[in-house]
Scaffold this active site. Structure first.
Site, PDB file in Angstrom:
ATOM      1  N   ASP A 137       0.564  -5.297  -6.871  1.00  0.00           N
ATOM      2  CA  ASP A 137       1.132  -3.959  -6.830  1.00  0.00           C
ATOM      3  C   ASP A 137       1.872  -3.654  -8.126  1.00  0.00           C
ATOM      4  OD1 ASP A 137       0.164  -3.669  -4.289  1.00  0.00           O
ATOM      5  OD2 ASP A 137       2.083  -3.991  -3.288  1.00  0.00           O
ATOM      6  N   LYS A 138       2.003  -2.391  -8.441  1.00  0.00           N
ATOM      7  CA  LYS A 138       2.628  -1.959  -9.698  1.00  0.00           C
ATOM      8  C   LYS A 138       4.019  -2.544  -9.881  1.00  0.00           C
ATOM      9  CE  LYS A 138       3.965   2.171 -12.314  1.00  0.00           C
ATOM     10  NZ  LYS A 138       3.949   3.656 -12.368  1.00  0.00           N
TER      11      LYS A 138
END
Length: 310
Positions: A137-138
């Site tokens: 995930d970012k």
């Protein structure tokens, strides 16, 4: 006979953060000290240090060069390369960077920045083609592996499909978290537009829908914190936002969580402003890279947040 009072135990003072040392050397404000770090103008023992919250050990040499070239947005330092050979490259992903492009216009992804860095390190003619086999995930930091050959891409993809690669994350969650195994079926819309487990947000109607994906997370507490718990999360499956959803649904959303926290009514720690999770896939690193593993475990997202609890 009255008891003699025992002397209070000596508490070892915490080592200063990089920002504190920069501020001491330059007299700059806290915001400017942090900015100098993110611009790549601070080194610790000769290595560029972008994390202003890291602790500086005794004897370390911190150098501030306010006129050094600014690190351009999205660039990776050479220290981000944990391991490199003809088959794979292992990269330490910083928080706030997309792993890959999800939509047209996405730029400065980890793939893009790794290719640029490899060309900078090895020359423009260096083959910087990368095969993607997994993602983070970012806002999650951690180790990612990219394939550099077709054979490595096939082998890694096969191991990820067979869940043969151990995926371990460290995270900080609200409240007191107990050891547990969480097994649910994740759907894209749990009933209010968010991803979630089928039957958790709304009473299930009928059987499990075919599009729901089995998701299994093993949670183990590592250390209690002030209003939170440092936990280890091991994945049997790797669904998008799986850990964030599972911890939230058992009543312990991540510290810094902004999405999966609607239903949480407990005390929220404000000590960390971003999602506090770090992951690694150590078992996908070749055995000959064992010496590189420890360098991939330096604290970033959860490490900065953990510093605020001690």
């Amino acid at each position: 006979m009255p008891r003699r009072a025992q002397p209070a135990p000596k508490v070892r003072p915490l080592e200063p953060t990089v920002a504190a040392v920069v501020r001491q050397q330059t007299g700059a404000a806290w915001s400017r000290a942090r900015e100098l770090c993110t611009q790549g103008r601070v080194t610790v023992n000769g290595q560029r240090c972008l994390d202003s919250a890291l602790r500086v050990p005794p004897g370390a040499e911190v150098i501030v060069d306010e006129h050094a070239p600014k690190l351009r947005s999205g660039a990776l330092p050479e220290s981000a390369i944990v391991f490199l050979d003809r088959d794979v490259v292992v990269v330490d992903k910083p928080p706030g960077m997309l792993s890959i492009r999800y939509e047209p216009g996405d730029k400065d992804t980890l793939v893009d920045c790794t290719r640029t860095l490899l060309r900078r390190m090895r020359g423009r003619d260096f083959d910087s083609g990368l095969g993607v086999v997994h993602r983070l995930d970012k806002e999650t930091s951690g180790v990612m592996v990219f394939a550099r050959t077709a054979e490595a891409l096939r082998n890694l993809a096969m191991r990820f499909r067979a869940h043969d690669i151990e995926r371990v994350y460290h995270a900080i969650a609200h409240g007191t978290v107990a050891a547990q195994r969480i097994e649910t079926h994740l759907v894209l819309d749990r009933g209010d537009g968010l991803r979630g487990s089928y039957g958790h947000f709304r009473r299930p109607r009928g059987g499990i829908p075919p599009e729901a994906k089995l998701s299994v997370t093993h949670i183990k507490p590592i250390a209690p914190l002030d209003g939170a718990t440092l936990v280890e999360c091991r994945l049997e499956t790797g669904r998008q936002h799986q850990i964030r959803i599972h911890l939230s649904e058992v009543g312990h959303p991540l510290v810094g969580e902004r999405v999966y926290i609607r239903d949480y009514s407990g005390r929220k720690s404000k000590r960390c402003g971003q999602c506090s999770m770090r992951g690694s896939s150590d078992s996908c690193i070749p055995e000959r890279a064992n010496a590189c593993r420890s360098s991939a475990k330096r604290p970033t997202t959860s490490g900065r947040c953990l510093n605020r609890f001690v």
